[in-house]
Structures are given as C-alpha cells and as structure tokens.
Design a protein around this motif. Structure first.
Motif, PDB file in Angstrom:
ATOM      1  N   PRO A  10      30.133  38.719  35.356  1.00  0.00           N
ATOM      2  CA  PRO A  10      29.925  38.767  36.808  1.00  0.00           C
ATOM      3  C   PRO A  10      30.675  39.965  37.395  1.00  0.00           C
ATOM      4  O   PRO A  10      31.870  40.148  37.133  1.00  0.00           O
ATOM      5  CB  PRO A  10      30.509  37.445  37.293  1.00  0.00           C
ATOM      6  CG  PRO A  10      30.413  36.534  36.109  1.00  0.00           C
ATOM      7  CD  PRO A  10      30.659  37.415  34.916  1.00  0.00           C
ATOM      8  N   GLY A  49      31.877  40.594  40.165  1.00  0.00           N
ATOM      9  CA  GLY A  49      33.039  40.256  40.982  1.00  0.00           C
ATOM     10  C   GLY A  49      34.300  40.005  40.175  1.00  0.00           C
ATOM     11  O   GLY A  49      35.403  40.017  40.725  1.00  0.00           O
ATOM     12  N   LEU A  50      34.157  39.778  38.854  1.00  0.00           N
ATOM     13  CA  LEU A  50      35.318  39.525  38.000  1.00  0.00           C
ATOM     14  C   LEU A  50      35.811  40.796  37.299  1.00  0.00           C
ATOM     15  O   LEU A  50      36.769  40.723  36.530  1.00  0.00           O
ATOM     16  CB  LEU A  50      34.974  38.468  36.948  1.00  0.00           C
ATOM     17  CG  LEU A  50      34.605  37.079  37.474  1.00  0.00           C
ATOM     18  CD1 LEU A  50      34.293  36.153  36.302  1.00  0.00           C
ATOM     19  CD2 LEU A  50      35.737  36.505  38.316  1.00  0.00           C
ATOM     20  N   SER A  79      37.392  43.496  38.357  1.00  0.00           N
ATOM     21  CA  SER A  79      38.759  43.888  38.698  1.00  0.00           C
ATOM     22  C   SER A  79      39.780  42.955  38.055  1.00  0.00           C
ATOM     23  O   SER A  79      40.805  43.399  37.523  1.00  0.00           O
ATOM     24  CB  SER A  79      38.934  43.897  40.221  1.00  0.00           C
ATOM     25  OG  SER A  79      40.235  44.324  40.575  1.00  0.00           O
ATOM     26  N   ASN A 127      23.486  39.011  37.431  1.00  0.00           N
ATOM     27  CA  ASN A 127      24.558  38.800  38.394  1.00  0.00           C
ATOM     28  C   ASN A 127      24.008  38.228  39.694  1.00  0.00           C
ATOM     29  O   ASN A 127      22.809  38.330  39.992  1.00  0.00           O
ATOM     30  CB  ASN A 127      25.242  40.135  38.693  1.00  0.00           C
ATOM     31  CG  ASN A 127      26.475  40.365  37.853  1.00  0.00           C
ATOM     32  OD1 ASN A 127      27.590  40.178  38.305  1.00  0.00           O
ATOM     33  ND2 ASN A 127      26.266  40.769  36.597  1.00  0.00           N
ATOM     34  N   GLN A 172      24.598  39.297  45.691  1.00  0.00           N
ATOM     35  CA  GLN A 172      25.658  39.800  46.574  1.00  0.00           C
ATOM     36  C   GLN A 172      26.725  40.566  45.804  1.00  0.00           C
ATOM     37  O   GLN A 172      27.326  41.503  46.332  1.00  0.00           O
ATOM     38  CB  GLN A 172      26.294  38.649  47.365  1.00  0.00           C
ATOM     39  CG  GLN A 172      26.860  37.513  46.518  1.00  0.00           C
ATOM     40  CD  GLN A 172      25.877  36.392  46.341  1.00  0.00           C
ATOM     41  OE1 GLN A 172      24.677  36.635  46.239  1.00  0.00           O
ATOM     42  NE2 GLN A 172      26.380  35.154  46.313  1.00  0.00           N
ATOM     43  N   SER A 173      26.944  40.190  44.533  1.00  0.00           N
ATOM     44  CA  SER A 173      27.915  40.914  43.713  1.00  0.00           C
ATOM     45  C   SER A 173      27.421  42.329  43.423  1.00  0.00           C
ATOM     46  O   SER A 173      28.198  43.290  43.457  1.00  0.00           O
ATOM     47  CB  SER A 173      28.170  40.175  42.400  1.00  0.00           C
ATOM     48  OG  SER A 173      28.782  38.921  42.639  1.00  0.00           O
ATOM     49  N   GLN A 176      27.809  44.571  46.361  1.00  0.00           N
ATOM     50  CA  GLN A 176      29.204  44.962  46.613  1.00  0.00           C
ATOM     51  C   GLN A 176      29.776  45.822  45.489  1.00  0.00           C
ATOM     52  O   GLN A 176      30.985  46.023  45.421  1.00  0.00           O
ATOM     53  CB  GLN A 176      30.051  43.695  46.767  1.00  0.00           C
ATOM     54  CG  GLN A 176      29.659  42.832  47.957  1.00  0.00           C
ATOM     55  CD  GLN A 176      30.325  41.467  47.932  1.00  0.00           C
ATOM     56  OE1 GLN A 176      31.070  41.135  47.000  1.00  0.00           O
ATOM     57  NE2 GLN A 176      30.064  40.671  48.957  1.00  0.00           N
ATOM     58  N   PHE A 177      28.909  46.348  44.631  1.00  0.00           N
ATOM     59  CA  PHE A 177      29.369  47.068  43.451  1.00  0.00           C
ATOM     60  C   PHE A 177      30.210  48.290  43.823  1.00  0.00           C
ATOM     61  O   PHE A 177      31.227  48.579  43.171  1.00  0.00           O
ATOM     62  CB  PHE A 177      28.175  47.496  42.603  1.00  0.00           C
ATOM     63  CG  PHE A 177      28.563  48.058  41.267  1.00  0.00           C
ATOM     64  CD1 PHE A 177      29.009  47.235  40.249  1.00  0.00           C
ATOM     65  CD2 PHE A 177      28.501  49.420  41.030  1.00  0.00           C
ATOM     66  CE1 PHE A 177      29.382  47.743  39.015  1.00  0.00           C
ATOM     67  CE2 PHE A 177      28.866  49.955  39.801  1.00  0.00           C
ATOM     68  CZ  PHE A 177      29.306  49.109  38.796  1.00  0.00           C
ATOM     69  N   ASP A 209      32.179  48.694  46.366  1.00  0.00           N
ATOM     70  CA  ASP A 209      33.520  48.229  46.753  1.00  0.00           C
ATOM     71  C   ASP A 209      34.334  47.834  45.517  1.00  0.00           C
ATOM     72  O   ASP A 209      35.552  48.073  45.458  1.00  0.00           O
ATOM     73  CB  ASP A 209      33.414  47.043  47.712  1.00  0.00           C
ATOM     74  CG  ASP A 209      32.783  47.421  49.036  1.00  0.00           C
ATOM     75  OD1 ASP A 209      32.864  48.613  49.411  1.00  0.00           O
ATOM     76  OD2 ASP A 209      32.201  46.536  49.691  1.00  0.00           O
ATOM     77  N   ILE A 210      33.662  47.228  44.545  1.00  0.00           N
ATOM     78  CA  ILE A 210      34.349  46.820  43.317  1.00  0.00           C
ATOM     79  C   ILE A 210      34.881  48.045  42.571  1.00  0.00           C
ATOM     80  O   ILE A 210      36.031  48.060  42.112  1.00  0.00           O
ATOM     81  CB  ILE A 210      33.399  46.003  42.424  1.00  0.00           C
ATOM     82  CG1 ILE A 210      33.042  44.683  43.111  1.00  0.00           C
ATOM     83  CG2 ILE A 210      34.020  45.746  41.055  1.00  0.00           C
ATOM     84  CD1 ILE A 210      31.927  43.912  42.434  1.00  0.00           C
ATOM     85  N   LYS A 263      37.842  49.584  44.350  1.00  0.00           N
ATOM     86  CA  LYS A 263      39.068  48.811  44.136  1.00  0.00           C
ATOM     87  C   LYS A 263      39.699  49.169  42.792  1.00  0.00           C
ATOM     88  O   LYS A 263      40.919  49.307  42.676  1.00  0.00           O
ATOM     89  CB  LYS A 263      38.764  47.309  44.213  1.00  0.00           C
ATOM     90  CG  LYS A 263      39.991  46.422  44.097  1.00  0.00           C
ATOM     91  CD  LYS A 263      39.622  44.956  44.182  1.00  0.00           C
ATOM     92  CE  LYS A 263      39.074  44.603  45.538  1.00  0.00           C
ATOM     93  NZ  LYS A 263      38.837  43.128  45.661  1.00  0.00           N
TER      94      LYS A 263
END
Length: 284
Positions: free
Chosen positions: A33, A35-36, A38, A62, A65-66, A69-70, A72-73, A76
């Motif tokens: 996923p 979102g995981l 980071s 995935n 929404q994840s 937001q790639f 932003d990931i 980060k």
C-alpha cells in the motif's frame, strides 16, 4: 538506503523486474500500500541490521486515494533524506490484451462489468501520478522476459550513483517506434546496405557494413551532428538531476543503419560517461 519503486501496467513485466532485483540482493515487497511506504522506509532504516537495497512494487491494486496522494508520499520521503528511483514498466494495449488472452489470466481491475480493454485504460489512469514521477520507463511491447531482466540489470543495478545512465537503442520503424525513448532520430534517409546483396544478410555490427557506411559522407555527417547535439544537451539533463536517458535511432528494419549509428555513438560516449549501454531491438 537505496529504494527502488517498481510500478506499471499489469501484464507488462513488473513481477519480472521485481524478481530480477530480488536476485540482485534487494529486499523486495510486492503490492505494498502506497500509504505505508514512508513507514516501511523508517522501519528498515532503524533495523538492527539496516537494509541497504530495497525494491517495492506499487500498482493499481492500491486504494485510489493512496495513488492520488503519491506525490505527497514521495515528498515526505525526500524531506527525510530518503532518496528513491521509480521504474515504470509499460506496454501497448494490444500486446497486453494478447498476453492476458494467451495466459487466461484475469486483469486485477476487470470484472463482469468492465472489459479487459477498459480495465487496461482505467489502470493507466490510476497509475498516472506514479508515471509522472518515474525516473525510467521500460516499454516491453517488443521485449522478451530475458531482455527485460538484462535491461533491469544494466540500467538500474549497474548504474553508478549520481551518474547518468545513458542507453543508445536501434530499432526498425516497420516494427514500431519505442515508447520509452527520450530522443528518437530517423536514419532512413541514409544509404541503405539492404540494397547491396552481399551486405543484406549482415548487420551494422559487421565490419563490411561498417566500412560501407563509414565511407558515405551523409552517414559521417549524421554521426557528427548527433554527437554534437548530444554533447550539448546531455549535460543539461545531468544538471536537471536526470538519472536515465534513452536515445533511439531507427531505420527501416533496424538491422543496418540504425545499428551502425548506435555502435558509433556508444564508442564516442563511453569515454565520457561511466554508464553507457546499447540495445539493438530487432537483432537476436
């Protein structure tokens, strides 16, 4: 830690690329996923025995929404000083449909209401945020499994850090233009060895063809012009922190003229850049 994100279209060869990296000593995780990502990087960095090489597969399975937001990931990760490269494997829709039909596999996004062609297009749209940030595209429309493995080894694993990986590729226009090239040049205007019976079965790597083309003023002029152009613009790509650059040269069949030009460019630039590779798409 060296982090490689492997993504791309289902059926294009993502699993082959990931397995190749695993064979090269990478700690690999498929279908993570986004979102995981980071949290994974942080855990691996803080492990008792830090992992130096990591490859992660992220695809259209995935949550939407994840994927949205790639960016932003990735930002980060960058803010934490974790560098990464994105390898995106792609393929033309007709070839993907043929592959799924031959293997009788189900596309992960297809169902009774979504056809295979529609699923492929939907997947392409979902993965667009990743594709936009990709460092290296590999188009497998006319690439075998073995060729894909070799390309991953040559371009990703053997690339020296902080140096541009430069690939020169020959191809035949009658077989289609490669979809993963940054520059495409057309050599069909040059004298064609195909019309010399004794040269027809040979390739641009053979001495007889090289002598024939090397004695043609148009050919030497094109070599000089290409080297001058690339000498001017490759440093601009390096200054823009590009990790990979692919230069494709085509002729009619991809056997003589384009092969010769690629060999000449490879010979010229290998003394200037440490990571220069060649690929002759139409040759065995």
């Amino acid at each position: 830690m060296k982090l490689i994100i492997v993504s791309g279209l289902s059926g294009s060869g993502k699993s082959v690329a990931l397995h190749t990296l695993e064979d090269l000593g990478y700690y690999c995780i498929d279908n993570l996923p986004a979102g995981l990502l980071s949290a994974l990087a942080l855990e691996l960095e803080q492990a008792a025995k830090p992992v130096e090489k990591v490859a992660v597969g992220i695809d259209a399975r995935n949550l939407p929404q994840s994927l949205q937001q790639f960016n932003d990931i990735l930002d980060k990760l960058k803010s934490r000083g974790i560098s990464n490269e994105i390898l995106f494997i792609t393929c033309d829709p007709a070839t993907l449909i043929k592959r799924f039909s031959e293997t009788r596999r189900r596309h992960p996004l297809s169902d009774t209401h979504i056809s295979l062609a529609e699923a492929i297009e939907l997947e392409r749209q979902l993965l667009e945020p990743i594709a936009r940030r990709a460092d290296l595209f590999i188009d497998t429309s006319q690439t075998t499994v073995h060729q894909l493995r070799d390309m991953v080894q040559q371009r990703v694993e053997r690339r020296e850090d902080n140096h541009l990986s430069l690939m020169f590729q020959s191809f035949g226009f009658k077989h289609g233009i490669p979809g993963d090239a940054d520059f495409v040049f057309d050599a069909r205007c040059l004298p064609n060895p195909h019309w010399r019976p004794e040269l027809r079965p040979l390739t641009g790597r053979d001495e007889a063809v090289a002598q024939y083309l090397g004695n043609e003023a148009q050919v030497t002029a094109m070599v000089d012009n290409l080297t001058a152009f690339l000498d001017t613009w490759i440093p601009a790509f390096e200054a823009d922190n590009r990790s990979y650059l692919t230069v494709a040269i085509g002729c009619t069949g991809g056997q003589h003229r384009s092969v010769y030009l690629v060999e000449q460019l490879q010979h010229y630039f290998r003394t200037r850049y440490p990571n220069v590779t060649t690929r002759h798409r139409e040759l065995p």
